[in-house]
Design a protein around this motif. Structure first.
Motif, mmCIF file in Angstrom:
data_model
loop_
_atom_site.group_PDB
_atom_site.id
_atom_site.type_symbol
_atom_site.label_atom_id
_atom_site.label_comp_id
_atom_site.label_asym_id
_atom_site.label_seq_id
_atom_site.Cartn_x
_atom_site.Cartn_y
_atom_site.Cartn_z
ATOM 1 N N GLY A 81 0.770 -1.173 -0.146
ATOM 2 C CA GLY A 81 0.014 -0.005 0.103
ATOM 3 C C GLY A 81 0.990 1.302 -0.093
ATOM 4 N N PHE A 82 0.699 2.082 -1.065
ATOM 5 C CA PHE A 82 1.737 3.331 -0.946
ATOM 6 C C PHE A 82 0.791 4.561 -1.445
ATOM 7 C CE2 PHE A 82 2.665 4.876 -5.295
ATOM 8 C CZ PHE A 82 1.692 3.963 -5.944
ATOM 9 N N GLY A 83 1.355 5.836 -1.071
ATOM 10 C CA GLY A 83 0.742 6.819 -1.234
ATOM 11 C C GLY A 83 1.721 8.015 -0.473
ATOM 12 N N TYR A 84 1.746 9.341 -1.099
ATOM 13 C CA TYR A 84 2.477 10.631 -0.623
ATOM 14 C C TYR A 84 1.295 11.472 -0.223
ATOM 15 C CZ TYR A 84 6.485 8.181 -2.507
ATOM 16 O OH TYR A 84 7.312 7.126 -2.653
ATOM 17 N N ALA A 85 0.639 11.170 0.959
ATOM 18 C CA ALA A 85 -0.505 12.201 1.228
ATOM 19 C C ALA A 85 -1.461 12.348 0.309
ATOM 20 C CB ALA A 85 0.213 13.791 1.430
ATOM 21 N N LEU A 86 -2.196 13.397 0.207
ATOM 22 C CA LEU A 86 -3.497 13.488 -0.753
ATOM 23 C C LEU A 86 -3.408 14.670 -1.588
ATOM 24 C CD1 LEU A 86 -6.024 12.938 2.231
ATOM 25 C CD2 LEU A 86 -5.051 11.123 0.785
ATOM 26 N N ARG A 87 -4.295 14.443 -2.869
ATOM 27 C CA ARG A 87 -4.384 15.796 -3.469
ATOM 28 C C ARG A 87 -6.076 15.714 -3.739
ATOM 29 N NH1 ARG A 87 -7.126 13.493 -7.673
ATOM 30 N NH2 ARG A 87 -7.209 15.119 -8.503
ATOM 31 N N SER A 88 -6.087 17.180 -3.882
ATOM 32 C CA SER A 88 -7.653 17.591 -3.765
ATOM 33 C C SER A 88 -8.381 17.432 -4.951
ATOM 34 C CB SER A 88 -7.746 19.038 -3.568
ATOM 35 O OG SER A 88 -7.245 19.390 -2.309
ATOM 36 N N GLU A 89 -9.650 17.052 -5.075
ATOM 37 C CA GLU A 89 -10.491 16.596 -6.121
ATOM 38 C C GLU A 89 -10.937 17.899 -6.752
ATOM 39 O OE1 GLU A 89 -10.170 14.007 -7.815
ATOM 40 O OE2 GLU A 89 -11.736 12.453 -7.154
#
Ligand SMILES: Cc1cc2nc3c(=O)[nH]c(=O)nc-3n(C[C@H](O)[C@@H](O)[C@H](O)COP(=O)(O)OP(=O)(O)OC[C@H]3O[C@@H](n4cnc5c(N)ncnc54)[C@H](O)[C@@H]3O)c2cc1C
Length: 463
Positions: free
Chosen positions: A255-263
């Motif tokens: 499971g990977f990710g670098y925080a979030l981005r707004s829709e």
């Protein structure tokens, strides 16, 4: 009830629910649209009816808040035109295009609150397209919504506040978390601690997750770089680097990710003015302290207009609804005015805390430079980092929409929602520009994939 005023809210997460509740409290019946089958949004996503995991098990420390939000919406359902399983796939001034259970429709609006939330910020690494590799958000959705894990020996990698939370949730649910690989260093977190202490309870939760993982024997490595996921039919190992030393961990899921981005696509289609936010490394729709966008009648609340977290989303939703009521000429009394000031003060405090969070989990600035040429950036169109660099070199492209036209990056099903961040980073690096100088992919309808059958049916009905 006021008949003339029927605002539309897109999103039934923390921001959308609190906005709806505020409108209802003022005698207004809003339309609330959400593509999910049940309200709650990402953080308080509800499992399908019949699932028996308790709120305590599903939401941990947030169980009380989840319960409060779920019942707030349940209590106003008879005073809301609630439309679940309904996707807003396009928008233009005064009209939304909808897809509800396979059928197309349109909805006119006078006032609109966009509370569309966020998705994972994806920075690919070699092997990220192998089966068994998920984003952190998707890994969490599997657990929360379906009650299942993405694998039994899971590596949790990338950075951001969700990293430790998802690792903790997976370990608690019985999966073996082989390791947490955080690209942010311990030093980043130590330097950010004073700013994060502005919200001591949230800070304490983060410290608790880390401590719990360590106490339960989950290895946590900070300041690392992801090298590649390996495997044939499915991921079988993750390679990563600490300094000059490479390591390999056997696993069956990542499971990977670098925080979030707004829709932000709907705000974009509606012509809202955007500006670059250096802290979030993204172009975001502008909003004033009350949530008004640059387009009259369009309000922005929650993570969809900039990542602020769930509590702030609730406050922003309520604040935007109060602004909408005031702008629409509904009497807003002294109590409302005082509440509006209180909400704005809370939001300002959270903004200061977010500075700390971004420092604790910084964007890996060296990501683009270290991405190999053969790395697939856009999986819909199969465009690699090398092809993007080649295009810059051959054509002198220096802007994202130009790069898209020349290479088809971001032109596939995701419309750049997944690959846009990474492609912009590669472009900026290839032409030695600052990330804000390369622009952003313009929003395009449909903002999410539509089934051909629905379009064919709509055309048939129109003919
Ligand atoms: C997968 C995921 C998991 C997360 N888990 C956590 C967590 O466990 N803890 C935590 O603190 N934070 C979590 N976050 C962060 C989280 O987003 C919160 O900050 C919070 O949910 C923000 O509330 P919101 O109302 O702004 O947006 P959300 O809660 O994201 O709600 C937005 C809603 O809008 C709907 N929507 C969006 N676009 C459309 C459209 N075009 N048409 C129709 N409906 C639409 C979505 O279905 C969603 O229900 C998570 C984020 C993601 C992406």
């Amino acid at each position: 009830m006021t008949k003339a005023l029927q605002p539309v809210i897109v999103g039934a997460g923390p921001a959308g629910v609190r906005a709806a509740q505020t409108l209802v409290a003022h005698g207004v019946r809003p339309v609330v649209i959400d593509e999910a089958p049940r309200w709650g949004g990402q953080i308080y996503r509800q499992p399908p009816p019949g699932f028996t995991r308790s709120k305590r098990t599903l939401y941990g420390f947030e169980a009380g808040r989840a319960e409060a939000l779920h019942s707030a919406m349940a209590n106003i359902l008879d005073r809301v035109d609630y439309r679940p399983e309904t996707l807003v796939w396009s928008a233009e001034g005064g009209r939304l295009d909808l897809l509800c259970r396979g059928r197309m429709g349109t909805l006119p609006y006078g006032q609109l609150i966009l509370a569309t939330g966020a998705t994972d910020r994806v920075l690919p690494f070699p092997g990220w397209t192998l089966p068994g590799v998920y984003t952190l958000g998707a890994a969490q959705v599997a657990l929360k919504y379906q009650g299942c894990a993405i694998g039994s020996r899971v590596v949790i990698a990338g950075t951001g506040p969700l990293l430790y939370l998802v690792a903790y949730q997976y370990a608690k649910a019985g999966a073996r978390v082989v390791a947490v690989l955080d690209t942010a260093s311990f030093k980043d977190k130590a330097l950010a601690a004073p700013a994060m202490l502005r919200q001591p309870a949230v800070f304490a939760k983060g410290v608790y997750y880390l401590g719990w993982l360590r106490a339960h024997g989950v290895p946590v490595h900070q300041g690392v770089r992801l090298v590649r996921a390996t495997g044939d039919a499915r991921v079988t190992a993750m390679r990563w680097r600490a300094g000059a030393t490479e390591h390999e961990l056997a696993c069956d899921a990542v499971g990977f990710g670098y925080a979030l981005r707004s829709e932000t696509q709907l705000a974009d289609l509606l012509g809202c003015r955007f500006s670059y936010n250096a802290l979030q490394r993204a172009a975001l729709p502008e909003r004033d302290g009350a949530g008004r966008s640059s387009v009259p009648g369009v309000y922005l609340a929650g993570d969809g207009a900039g990542i602020m977290g769930a509590d702030a989303a609730e406050w922003a939703g309520e604040r935007a609804a109060l602004a909408l009521l005031a702008d629409a000429g509904k009497a807003v009394d002294a109590v409302d005015a005082a509440r509006a000031s209180e909400l704005e003060a809370k939001l300002a405090r959270t903004a200061a805390f977010r500075v700390g969070l971004e420092r604790a989990f910084p964007f890996p600035q060296d990501w683009a430079a270290s991405a190999p040429d053969e790395l697939v950036i856009c999986r819909c169109e199969e465009i690699t980092a090398g092809e993007l660099r080649q295009c810059v070199q051959n054509t002198g492209a220096r802007e994202m929409n130009r790069l898209k036209a020349l290479t088809r990056v971001g032109m596939g099903r995701c419309q750049g929602r997944t690959c846009g961040v990474a492609a912009a980073e590669i472009l900026a690096q290839a032409c030695a520009a600052a990330p804000d100088a390369v622009g952003r992919l313009r929003g395009q309808a449909p903002i999410k994939p539509l089934p051909f059958a629905a379009m064919a049916r709509a055309n048939g009905e129109a003919a």
